[in-house]
Design a protein around this motif. Sequence first.
Motif, mmCIF file in Angstrom:
data_model
loop_
_atom_site.group_PDB
_atom_site.id
_atom_site.type_symbol
_atom_site.label_atom_id
_atom_site.label_comp_id
_atom_site.label_asym_id
_atom_site.label_seq_id
_atom_site.Cartn_x
_atom_site.Cartn_y
_atom_site.Cartn_z
ATOM 1 N N GLY A 494 43.735 31.218 46.004
ATOM 2 C CA GLY A 494 42.703 32.212 46.271
ATOM 3 C C GLY A 494 43.251 33.477 46.872
ATOM 4 N N ALA A 495 44.450 33.895 46.432
ATOM 5 C CA ALA A 495 45.083 35.122 46.928
ATOM 6 C C ALA A 495 45.351 36.047 45.742
ATOM 7 C CB ALA A 495 46.370 34.798 47.674
ATOM 8 N N PRO A 496 44.293 36.703 45.198
ATOM 9 C CA PRO A 496 44.469 37.504 43.985
ATOM 10 C C PRO A 496 45.403 38.695 44.177
ATOM 11 C CG PRO A 496 42.307 37.880 44.954
ATOM 12 C CD PRO A 496 42.895 36.725 45.677
ATOM 13 N N GLY A 497 45.423 39.285 45.368
ATOM 14 C CA GLY A 497 46.318 40.415 45.590
ATOM 15 C C GLY A 497 47.773 40.013 45.501
ATOM 16 N N ASP A 498 48.104 38.904 46.163
ATOM 17 C CA ASP A 498 49.487 38.407 46.097
ATOM 18 C C ASP A 498 49.846 37.998 44.676
ATOM 19 O OD1 ASP A 498 50.333 38.538 48.886
ATOM 20 O OD2 ASP A 498 48.775 37.051 49.229
ATOM 21 N N THR A 549 42.859 45.267 39.366
ATOM 22 C CA THR A 549 42.840 44.356 40.513
ATOM 23 C C THR A 549 42.191 45.059 41.696
ATOM 24 O OG1 THR A 549 44.947 43.441 39.719
ATOM 25 C CG2 THR A 549 44.223 42.793 41.930
ATOM 26 N N PRO A 550 40.929 44.800 41.955
ATOM 27 C CA PRO A 550 40.227 45.477 43.049
ATOM 28 C C PRO A 550 40.509 44.822 44.396
ATOM 29 C CG PRO A 550 38.725 43.990 41.936
ATOM 30 C CD PRO A 550 40.033 43.899 41.191
ATOM 31 N N GLY A 551 40.167 45.538 45.449
ATOM 32 C CA GLY A 551 40.205 44.980 46.793
ATOM 33 C C GLY A 551 41.591 44.673 47.312
ATOM 34 N N LEU A 552 42.557 45.436 46.899
ATOM 35 C CA LEU A 552 43.928 45.171 47.331
ATOM 36 C C LEU A 552 44.149 45.610 48.776
ATOM 37 C CD1 LEU A 552 45.858 46.414 44.166
ATOM 38 C CD2 LEU A 552 45.625 44.039 44.929
ATOM 39 N N ALA A 553 44.901 44.799 49.506
ATOM 40 C CA ALA A 553 45.314 45.210 50.848
ATOM 41 C C ALA A 553 46.261 46.397 50.725
ATOM 42 C CB ALA A 553 46.006 44.047 51.556
#
Length: 998
Positions: A494-498, A549-553
Amino acid sequence: MPTDAAHPQSTDELFHALQENHRRPYGRTRTVTAEELVDAAERFDEPVPLIHALLELQEAYTYGSDPRKSPVVFARLLTLFDERPDAFDERLRHQLFWRFKWVANALIALPEIPLTSLRQWLGEMRDRYEKAGLGLQPYYGQAYQLAAHVGEDTTLAYELWAARRRTPLSDCEACEIRERALHRADAGDDERALEIWAPVLAGKESCQEEPARSVSYALLPLVRTGRADRARELHLAGYRACRRNAGMAGEVGRHLEFCALTGNEGRGVELLAENRNLFDEVDSPLDLLHFLTGVEVLLSRVEGLGHGELPVAGYAGRAWTVASLRAEVRERGDGLAARFDTRNGTTLHSDHRRERLDRAPLLDALELTLRSRGLDDLAEGASRTDVATGSGTAAAPTVPRTTEALPESVPELILRARELGELGHPDARACWARLRTLVAAPGYTHPDDPAVGPYVRLCADLLSDEANRAAERDEFAVAVELQEEAAGLYDDAGAPGDAALARACALLAAAEIPAGTPSEGGSEGGEGKAMADALTEAHASLVRLHEETPGLAPYIEGRLLRLRASALGLRLQASGDPEHVAPVLAEVERLEAFALRHSIDGQVSGAKLLRAGTYALSGDLPAAVTEADALHERLTEHGPAWHLPRVLGLRGRLRLGLRDAPAAYADLTEGLRLAAAWPADAVDTGRLHGDLAEACMHLGRPDEALTQLTRAAEAQLRAEKRTDAFCAYSNAAQLCLDLGRIEDCIALLDSLLTEPDVVAGEVDDRLVAQLRLVRARALHAGDDLKAATAEFVTLAAESAGWEDDPGSHAMIAAETAMLLAESGEFERAGEAVGRALTAHALAPRYEQLSNCLRELARLQAQQEGPDGLDGALAHLATAGRIADEARAAGFEPVGRPLDSALAYEHGRVNAYVGQYGDALAALEKALALVGEPGPETGSAGEWAECVRLAGLVEGVYLERPAAALTRLDAAVDRLAVLGHTDEREQLASLAAQLRDEA
């Protein structure tokens, strides 16, 4: 030695220049600059600037091991103080009174200064301190040191000093601890000495000189008291702080002694080679005495083990063996000790020398380094110790850095690793390595902690770290596989950014996978285009991935932007297309703006680094340097500090491109110094050492360049970049050969060619062939013609199958032909040159083939006389056709012009076979082709050689001495006017010979 420092035109510029010089390491450059700044300060006719300049100069002399000049400078300061006390503010006044101690130490170090003068100076110090209302503890400290140096009873002097309360002018705590510890050590109480030393050895008390000085003294007491492991740690750390430092020559000597007495004679010999500069650069007789005594301890031990003929580094100007250098060092050391004892009226220094030299080994063996070598290894490698693992002149004391211990708990360790990883901090690697070990251990239980996340995410983190390491080793296919696996696990966690970041890294790594073996004919350009196309596609994919890819840190988005810019930067590097410059700069601007907005210092640095690299690739080196300067300034102020070595490395390479070798040398040296504060894999030190080698060559320091090349190779081996390491070793071997250090070259190559992966055929065959080629040339230079010829014949046969590289085969076959001819095997030589000509037709090597054919002609005429004339002329005819081809192709040789060289060889060949008329005609043609010499040295040597041979043929063999003398005298006068002394003397000698025989 002039410096490049600008002459200050105002006091502000002067103070700025003083600050800049103060940042330099102690040594010749800093000292000379300080001398120039004193001259500049005197022109302003103001006392304060001159005071500051004199203080800087005295410091340079003091810590640059030049005690004779330090008191002279201080005398000027004292005069200024007496004449203009108002010019000394509180800080300057403190500096002045502090430096009374410097002068006292400098005078002690000079045996020509009478003992009465030393006592008078201490009296002057006491009077000045009392008059100024200052405490006398510093004075009593100097009085104790003088008593200890002379060999008097120090009991009272020690109590008068040690029992007094410290004052603001007392030596620092670390230095006073050292003196108190030495007092106990000299009395034979190792345990009490080490107890006193503990705060310094632990790093709790330190200064500019400490703990390096104390470490050097504490090594043997530590071993004697059973603390060998601690001695090992301190030796490795302490030696770095004093190596090649003339101001710490005595400390280097004690490290050499430590090696000798702990079974590390091989390392000692290597360190001696690293510090060869100290033989000639130490101007302090006392420091030199301590250094030479340590050297003699080492050499005595090595000779006692039966290695008296082992080559070692010593005084410049001649080759040394252990035995010969020991004799030289013994004579000089005894002489220095006697001078001090004569001055002091005691035998202390001779006795102390004898005590050190008589010490028995303390341990049979104490492993000091992972790559330690015994004396047998050094004997096999001969003088390769010259280029062993020590640093060159460029190495400066490392920058201490406090490293936090790894967290004990697994959750803390995971969170710490991720925190450091987000910053790109080098210490993250240690955390991941520890976690990898823990996870792989039987019975590992993953923490049930929401902050840590599931086990699958940790597995993804470890895979991503492993992939990054693989990419650094250019194992891009492995990196792709690992990153893609990591991305899948990140999805599961559940870590889409990584996951997006891992896929992005995989995209770029996939584009960097080489397209395959280059095909014949324009292969490099085709490979570059394929790489550029792959990177174009990768960039487009990265952009899509980023946008989708939305919502990236912020830290992940910054890395994605960095990957986008990197892809275009790599494309520009592969293609060299000017149209690819603007897209890179646009991506860099986007990255920098984002990083500044989110205060991501690491990515700001990355953007500026990419911009500087882009400017460099586009050919705008000044703009690249400007950008690197700005980045360096920002990193110094804002960090991250671990980026500094890389930026300095880049700026050093840029300055090499701008032919500013001194500035490049300074940058690369500083980069290596700073890199030493970080984990070994944080900075590409192999690249820094390799670039520093190039800078050394430009500065005319080939020996230092050789050291740096070898260190580059060692660093690359540690980084598992074996191909790069072998390339660096190959360059080091070639440099050895160029320097005439033939045995060094052969020994180095022998050690490489017996490496297990080389023997197993796991190293690139072309690279191994290059190593063997250099070795064959070294064998030839070492007069082992048989072995050299055999190796060349083998290489020529192997390279005949290099269909993708006929040019290299042409070169190898041509050299093979020359060696066969030198051996008198002209038929085989003809066959070899035939193969070379066939390969030359596919990939022209005009100069190499011309040189080969002319040499074959010379050798055949010389060895066979008239019987070899036809064969020799046939070779020259072929060389003539090659010269015609080269002229038609617009080829410019690196060496002599092919036509004039061919005409000269016609003259020489005909002279060998007795055709003197034809020889003279050919030489006249050669002279016409060369043309009259000018003041430049380029053609003067060739012209003079043609005149010499023409004069010899005409005057001796054609028996026309008058005509020959007319030719020679005119040439002598011509060369004298032009200032070509060496060439003139050769012709004048021949003319004198002809006159004597007339």
